[in-house]
Design an enzyme around this catalytic site. Structure first.
Site, short mmCIF file in Angstrom:
data_model
loop_
_atom_site.label_atom_id
_atom_site.label_comp_id
_atom_site.label_asym_id
_atom_site.label_seq_id
_atom_site.Cartn_x
_atom_site.Cartn_y
_atom_site.Cartn_z
N THR A 232 0.86 -1.19 0.00
CA THR A 232 0.00 0.00 0.00
C THR A 232 0.89 1.23 0.00
O THR A 232 1.17 1.81 1.05
CB THR A 232 -0.94 0.03 1.23
OG1 THR A 232 -0.20 -0.38 2.38
CG2 THR A 232 -2.13 -0.85 1.06
N LYS B 223 -3.45 0.85 14.05
CA LYS B 223 -2.21 0.44 13.36
C LYS B 223 -1.36 1.66 12.97
O LYS B 223 -0.15 1.73 13.21
CB LYS B 223 -2.58 -0.37 12.10
CG LYS B 223 -1.45 -0.57 11.12
CD LYS B 223 -0.39 -1.49 11.66
CE LYS B 223 0.88 -1.41 10.86
NZ LYS B 223 1.92 -2.32 11.31
N ASN C 14 2.61 3.23 14.55
CA ASN C 14 3.82 3.60 13.82
C ASN C 14 4.10 5.10 13.91
O ASN C 14 5.25 5.53 13.94
CB ASN C 14 3.72 3.16 12.35
CG ASN C 14 4.03 1.68 12.20
OD1 ASN C 14 4.53 1.05 13.13
ND2 ASN C 14 3.73 1.11 11.06
N ARG D 135 5.85 5.88 17.17
CA ARG D 135 7.29 5.60 17.12
C ARG D 135 8.03 6.68 16.33
O ARG D 135 9.09 7.13 16.72
CB ARG D 135 7.53 4.21 16.51
CG ARG D 135 8.95 3.70 16.71
CD ARG D 135 8.97 2.19 16.79
NE ARG D 135 10.33 1.64 16.71
CZ ARG D 135 11.08 1.40 17.78
NH1 ARG D 135 10.66 1.68 18.98
NH2 ARG D 135 12.29 0.88 17.62
N GLY E 248 13.95 4.94 8.15
CA GLY E 248 13.68 4.28 6.87
C GLY E 248 12.66 3.19 7.03
O GLY E 248 11.97 3.10 8.05
N CYS F 228 7.31 1.45 6.75
CA CYS F 228 6.18 1.59 7.67
C CYS F 228 6.23 2.92 8.40
O CYS F 228 5.37 3.77 8.24
CB CYS F 228 6.22 0.45 8.68
SG CYS F 228 6.33 -1.14 7.87
N TYR G 242 17.73 -0.33 5.59
CA TYR G 242 17.13 0.76 6.37
C TYR G 242 17.40 0.62 7.85
O TYR G 242 17.23 1.56 8.61
CB TYR G 242 15.63 0.91 6.07
CG TYR G 242 14.71 -0.04 6.80
CD1 TYR G 242 14.34 -1.26 6.24
CD2 TYR G 242 14.18 0.30 8.04
CE1 TYR G 242 13.49 -2.11 6.90
CE2 TYR G 242 13.31 -0.55 8.70
CZ TYR G 242 12.98 -1.76 8.13
OH TYR G 242 12.12 -2.60 8.79
N LYS G 243 17.86 -0.60 8.26
CA LYS G 243 18.25 -0.76 9.67
C LYS G 243 19.11 -2.01 9.82
O LYS G 243 19.35 -2.72 8.84
CB LYS G 243 17.03 -0.81 10.58
CG LYS G 243 16.18 -2.04 10.40
CD LYS G 243 15.12 -2.06 11.47
CE LYS G 243 14.36 -3.35 11.46
NZ LYS G 243 13.36 -3.40 12.50
#
Ligand code: SAJ
Length: 406
Positions: A80, A201, A205, A208, A252, A255, A314-315
């Site tokens: 999405t 949901k 995110n 965070r 990054g 999400c 990204y991590k």
């Protein structure tokens, strides 16, 4: 039998968990290449414990195909994305998956959307589509939104141990879907309505993102006064009600850097804090660039090709490069700078940027300034190899004092 549609980072591990737990699963994806390689026992990405889970699921009979199946339960886990121009959700993949389900499903089928969607998307995009096709929701098909919470790097553990949310129009259907997920999820499964499941949901995110932005702003404040942000956070976190996250080179992944935009896009007049947090996190690659320039000045280094960026993911400890801070940094460097800068990531085995090295030592041999953009275990285990470089440590992983910090 269930049909899991979309075999990416979320759909595949979820399908495998169901299969491991004895549920009959067919995994469907539009990519024939992906379906073929999964059918041949080849995984499409790396993740702790995925290989073993895959073997177990294969031995329990999971099948992969490009065709949607006739069954009573569908789980849609397609991407999405958001539209860059308006920061709104682009529901095209979800809509197309729902339409194809409607082509094949039996009366009474349950359609579970797992993909993250912006609050209100099911009312806005999915219900009208189903009605347009002449189906009565609640009779011909049932709608459920069951977003996931798993973290790349620890997905398999979290699939089993994280609490989940199931949003349904009809609580009896919600309970049925809860029972289905209980086949592998051992934690609490909360049944609610669809709007609440969508909103919670995206809120998780966004929470965070806002908290990481606070840490990143502290890093900038401490830099302005030449203080050690990590020491400040370490001390502040001793307070029983303070828990500050870690600053870094940017946020990054697909999400946390995306979902807050859904709220900003839908509620532009009500999201000052969320928008500012997003901008703060998005500004971090530019902050890193400033730090690189400081180091170049201090050591009289003018040759850009002597700079090496460690990490493209990204991590830490994942191979996913979506929205990665390193890619954001490369984009922001002017062409001249980007031209010669070297890049290395032990997890990223295909070449995606210019001057990307496949061998760590070759990479180190070419550079004088090493910028740690990702704290992979690999770099933590190789500290002795980088001690002779000017190291900019944006992830606070260096064990020697000479490293420059964010
Ligand atoms: N980051 C920091 N500082 C921190 C923590 C993270 O800079 O203290 C950075 C990371 O380096 C990375 C980015 O933030 O670039 C996001 O990483 P992450 O580990 O926080 O989260 P994701 O994107 O891998 O997964 C998130 C999770 N959501 C929350 O923790 C609220 C996961 O539970 C969700 O399932 C996932 O998004 C998703 O699919 O929505």
């Amino acid at each position: 039998m269930i049909n899991v549609i979309g075999l990416g980072y979320i759909g595949l591990p979820t399908a495998l968990m169901f299969a491991k737990s004895g549920v009959e699963v067919i995994g469907t994806d539009i990519s024939k290449t992906l379906v073929d390689s999964l059918s041949q026992g080849k995984l499409s990405f790396e993740e702790k414990g995925l290989e073993e889970l895959f073997k177990k699921a294969l031995s329990n009979g999971i099948k992969f195909t490009t065709e949607y199946q006739k069954t009573d339960t569908y789980i849609i886990a397609v991407p999405t994305p958001y539209l860059n121009s308006s920061k709104k959700l682009d529901p095209k993949y979800v809509i197309s998956a729902v339409n194809t389900v409607l082509d094949v499903c039996d009366k009474g089928a349950i359609i579970i959307i797992e993909s993250t969607i912006s609050p209100g998307s099911i009312d806005r995009y999915v219900r009208p589509e189903i009605k347009k096709r002449g189906f009565v929701i609640g009779e011909d098909v049932h709608l459920v939104h069951a977003p996931e919470r798993i973290i790349p790097g620890n997905m398999i553990y979290e699939l089993e141990h994280n609490s989940r949310t199931v949003g349904a129009d009809d609580s009896r259907i919600g309970e049925k879907v809860k029972e289905l997920y209980s086949s592998f999820c051992k934690a609490e499964i909360v049944v609610t309505d669809i709007r609440s499941a969508e909103m919670s949901k995206v809120v998780e995110n966004t929470y965070r993102d806002v908290n990481i932005a606070f840490a990143n702003e502290l890093a900038k404040i401490c830099r302005a006064d030449n203080m050690d942000v990590y020491e400040i956070i370490r001390i502040a976190n001793k307070h029983p009600r303070v828990n500050i996250l870690q600053p870094g080179p940017g946020v990054g992944g697909h999400c946390i850097s995306v979902d807050p935009w859904f709220l900003v896009g839908d509620y532009p007049d009500l999201t000052n804090l969320i928008l500012t947090a997003r901008k703060t996190n998005d500004s971090m690659p530019t902050h890193v660039l400033g730090r690189i320039r400081d180091i170049m000045r201090e050591h009289n280094i003018t040759d850009i090709s002597k700079i090496g960026l460690y990490g493209l993911a990204y991590k830490e400890n994942v191979d996913d490069t979506r929205e990665s801070p390193t890619l954001q940094l490369l984009e922001r460097m002017d062409e001249h700078l980007a031209f010669g800068v070297k890049v290395y990531d032990p997890f990223v085995k295909t070449r995606i940027v210019d001057h990307q090295f496949m061998n760590f030592e070759d990479f180190l041999n070419e550079i004088e300034i090493l910028v740690i953009m990702v704290g992979h275990d690999h770099i933590k285990n190789n500290m002795e190899l980088i001690r002779d470089k000017h190291v900019l440590d944006t992830k606070n992983v260096c064990t020697f004092d000479e490293a420059y910090k964010l």
